[in-house]
Design a protein around this motif. Structure first.
Motif, PDB file in Angstrom:
ATOM      1  N   MET A   1      51.825 -61.508  69.928  1.00 50.71           N
ATOM      2  CA  MET A   1      51.874 -62.851  70.347  1.00 50.71           C
ATOM      3  C   MET A   1      50.493 -63.770  70.005  1.00 50.71           C
ATOM      4  N   GLN A   2      50.733 -64.817  69.308  1.00 53.18           N
ATOM      5  CA  GLN A   2      49.531 -65.456  68.974  1.00 53.18           C
ATOM      6  C   GLN A   2      49.534 -66.930  69.798  1.00 53.18           C
ATOM      7  N   ILE A   3      48.819 -67.032  70.698  1.00 51.56           N
ATOM      8  CA  ILE A   3      48.823 -68.446  71.432  1.00 51.56           C
ATOM      9  C   ILE A   3      47.387 -68.987  71.075  1.00 51.56           C
ATOM     10  N   ARG A   4      47.469 -70.627  70.912  1.00 51.55           N
ATOM     11  CA  ARG A   4      46.404 -71.504  70.904  1.00 51.55           C
ATOM     12  C   ARG A   4      46.573 -72.376  71.938  1.00 51.55           C
ATOM     13  N   LEU A   5      45.354 -72.748  72.375  1.00 48.17           N
ATOM     14  CA  LEU A   5      45.073 -73.348  73.510  1.00 48.17           C
ATOM     15  C   LEU A   5      44.308 -74.548  72.993  1.00 48.17           C
ATOM     16  N   ALA A   6      44.579 -75.850  73.046  1.00 49.67           N
ATOM     17  CA  ALA A   6      43.824 -76.970  72.027  1.00 49.67           C
ATOM     18  C   ALA A   6      43.907 -78.344  72.999  1.00 49.67           C
ATOM     19  N   GLY A   7      42.364 -78.844  73.011  1.00 49.89           N
ATOM     20  CA  GLY A   7      42.156 -80.185  73.860  1.00 49.89           C
ATOM     21  C   GLY A   7      41.077 -80.534  73.495  1.00 49.89           C
ATOM     22  N   ILE A   8      40.249 -81.181  74.413  1.00 49.78           N
ATOM     23  CA  ILE A   8      38.967 -81.705  74.119  1.00 49.78           C
ATOM     24  C   ILE A   8      38.226 -81.234  75.278  1.00 49.78           C
ATOM     25  N   GLY A   9      36.802 -81.240  74.792  1.00 53.15           N
ATOM     26  CA  GLY A   9      35.479 -80.688  75.693  1.00 53.15           C
ATOM     27  C   GLY A   9      35.852 -81.137  76.994  1.00 53.15           C
ATOM     28  N   GLY A  10      35.477 -80.518  77.867  1.00 52.82           N
ATOM     29  CA  GLY A  10      35.872 -80.956  79.453  1.00 52.82           C
ATOM     30  C   GLY A  10      36.926 -80.651  80.190  1.00 52.82           C
ATOM     31  N   GLN A  11      38.021 -80.327  79.367  1.00 52.68           N
ATOM     32  CA  GLN A  11      39.441 -79.936  79.987  1.00 52.68           C
ATOM     33  C   GLN A  11      39.536 -78.326  80.345  1.00 52.68           C
ATOM     34  N   GLY A  12      38.418 -77.733  80.044  1.00 52.00           N
ATOM     35  CA  GLY A  12      38.587 -76.401  80.288  1.00 52.00           C
ATOM     36  C   GLY A  12      39.512 -75.300  79.448  1.00 52.00           C
ATOM     37  N   VAL A  13      39.574 -75.642  78.394  1.00 50.27           N
ATOM     38  CA  VAL A  13      40.582 -75.242  77.666  1.00 50.27           C
ATOM     39  C   VAL A  13      40.039 -73.488  77.141  1.00 50.27           C
ATOM     40  N   VAL A  14      38.781 -73.548  77.183  1.00 53.86           N
ATOM     41  CA  VAL A  14      38.100 -72.223  76.736  1.00 53.86           C
ATOM     42  C   VAL A  14      38.272 -71.050  77.998  1.00 53.86           C
ATOM     43  N   LEU A  15      38.087 -71.792  79.148  1.00 51.31           N
ATOM     44  CA  LEU A  15      38.130 -71.001  80.571  1.00 51.31           C
ATOM     45  C   LEU A  15      39.595 -70.387  80.672  1.00 51.31           C
ATOM     46  N   ALA A  16      40.393 -71.565  80.354  1.00 53.47           N
ATOM     47  CA  ALA A  16      41.814 -71.130  80.469  1.00 53.47           C
ATOM     48  C   ALA A  16      42.157 -70.015  79.790  1.00 53.47           C
ATOM     49  N   GLY A  17      41.477 -70.100  78.403  1.00 57.57           N
ATOM     50  CA  GLY A  17      41.833 -68.875  77.470  1.00 57.57           C
ATOM     51  C   GLY A  17      41.154 -67.433  77.750  1.00 57.57           C
ATOM     52  N   ILE A  18      40.223 -67.429  78.331  1.00 53.18           N
ATOM     53  CA  ILE A  18      39.578 -66.406  78.923  1.00 53.18           C
ATOM     54  C   ILE A  18      40.271 -65.842  80.008  1.00 53.18           C
ATOM     55  N   ILE A  19      40.814 -66.478  80.872  1.00 49.32           N
ATOM     56  CA  ILE A  19      41.458 -66.206  82.125  1.00 49.32           C
ATOM     57  C   ILE A  19      43.014 -65.673  81.713  1.00 49.32           C
ATOM     58  N   LEU A  20      43.427 -66.006  80.756  1.00 45.27           N
ATOM     59  CA  LEU A  20      44.926 -65.699  80.173  1.00 45.27           C
ATOM     60  C   LEU A  20      44.630 -64.286  79.313  1.00 45.27           C
ATOM     61  N   GLY A  21      43.364 -64.295  78.633  1.00 39.70           N
ATOM     62  CA  GLY A  21      43.197 -62.779  77.993  1.00 39.70           C
ATOM     63  C   GLY A  21      42.811 -61.950  79.095  1.00 39.70           C
ATOM     64  N   GLU A  22      42.238 -62.432  80.058  1.00 32.81           N
ATOM     65  CA  GLU A  22      41.764 -61.095  81.078  1.00 32.81           C
ATOM     66  C   GLU A  22      43.018 -60.720  81.926  1.00 32.81           C
ATOM     67  N   ALA A  23      43.976 -61.765  82.200  1.00 31.43           N
ATOM     68  CA  ALA A  23      45.195 -61.428  83.027  1.00 31.43           C
ATOM     69  C   ALA A  23      46.005 -60.365  82.012  1.00 31.43           C
ATOM     70  N   ALA A  24      46.034 -60.639  80.525  1.00 28.29           N
ATOM     71  CA  ALA A  24      46.601 -59.438  79.753  1.00 28.29           C
ATOM     72  C   ALA A  24      46.027 -58.232  79.826  1.00 28.29           C
ATOM     73  N   ALA A  25      44.597 -58.216  79.638  1.00 26.72           N
ATOM     74  CA  ALA A  25      43.983 -56.961  79.812  1.00 26.72           C
ATOM     75  C   ALA A  25      44.209 -56.169  81.168  1.00 26.72           C
ATOM     76  N   ILE A  26      44.239 -56.864  82.036  1.00 31.92           N
ATOM     77  CA  ILE A  26      44.670 -56.239  83.489  1.00 31.92           C
ATOM     78  C   ILE A  26      45.857 -55.376  83.586  1.00 31.92           C
ATOM     79  N   GLU A  27      46.858 -56.021  82.535  1.00 30.71           N
ATOM     80  CA  GLU A  27      48.146 -55.511  82.396  1.00 30.71           C
ATOM     81  C   GLU A  27      48.172 -54.417  81.568  1.00 30.71           C
ATOM     82  N   GLY A  28      47.147 -54.254  80.991  1.00 34.71           N
ATOM     83  CA  GLY A  28      46.829 -52.786  79.839  1.00 34.71           C
ATOM     84  C   GLY A  28      47.283 -53.353  78.597  1.00 34.71           C
ATOM     85  N   LEU A  29      47.654 -54.737  78.251  1.00 32.85           N
ATOM     86  CA  LEU A  29      47.838 -55.182  76.748  1.00 32.85           C
ATOM     87  C   LEU A  29      46.692 -55.287  75.897  1.00 32.85           C
ATOM     88  N   ASN A  30      46.747 -55.292  74.692  1.00 33.66           N
ATOM     89  CA  ASN A  30      45.578 -55.398  73.929  1.00 33.66           C
ATOM     90  C   ASN A  30      45.354 -56.976  73.750  1.00 33.66           C
TER      91      ASN A  30
END
Length: 170
Positions: A1-30
């Motif tokens: 599954m390929q996911i792209r989060l896009a916005g402008i600086g200050g909206q926290g897009v990068v942090l949301a991506g990091i959190i989603l990635g960590e949640a997937a890792a918690i579940e044992g996903l690559n």
């Protein structure tokens, strides 16, 4: 599954991506998570890309997104061509006017009205994404939020995530 989060600086897009990635890792996903943003800290483009899979991942970057979450018109305009033709577009309905089929909600307005902080727009959108796609479990994201957001902001970020999640269940 390929996911792209896009916005402008200050909206926290990068942090949301990091959190989603960590949640997937918690579940044992690559997971592979990358980010791209303009040189200015606020107002320029901001993109977080994730590839999440049960299988080994051989791509290093999102080539054709299955899901695009756009929180600002600039983010949408600069990334819309990366979304597969049959991909899922999720937008902030107050801020993005797309030229294709979409789902979404007024994420920024919900953040402002329900948490008092527009800065929590990223967590509202993340909650909506998780509710609509079930890509990871709600509990995994909540664990990742507790681990990744700045100390002292855990509760407001969890509240924003849950607001978006409830909106996504509607």
């Amino acid at each position: 599954m390929q996911i792209r989060l896009a916005g402008i600086g200050g909206q926290g897009v990068v942090l949301a991506g990091i959190i989603l990635g960590e949640a997937a890792a918690i579940e044992g996903l690559n997971v592979i998570q990358t980010q791209d943003y303009g040189s200015q800290s606020r107002g320029g483009h901001s993109i977080a890309d994730l590839i999440i899979s049960k299988e080994p991942i051989y791509d290093l970057m999102v080539t054709k997104a299955d899901i695009l979450v756009a929180l600002a018109q600039l983010g949408y305009n600069s990334t819309k061509n990366s979304l597969r033709e049959d991909g899922l577009l999720i937008i902030d309905t107050d801020l993005v006017k797309p030229d294709r089929e979409y789902i979404g909600a007024p994420f920024t307005r919900l953040a402002e009205e329900k948490t008092g902080l527009a800065l929590t727009v990223n967590m509202v959108a993340l909650g909506y994404l998780v509710a609509k796609t079930n890509i990871v479990r709600k509990e995994s994201v909540e664990r990742a939020i507790r681990r990744r957001v700045p100390k002292g902001t855990e509760e407001i970020n969890l509240k924003a995530f849950r607001i978006g999640y409830e909106e996504g269940l509607r």
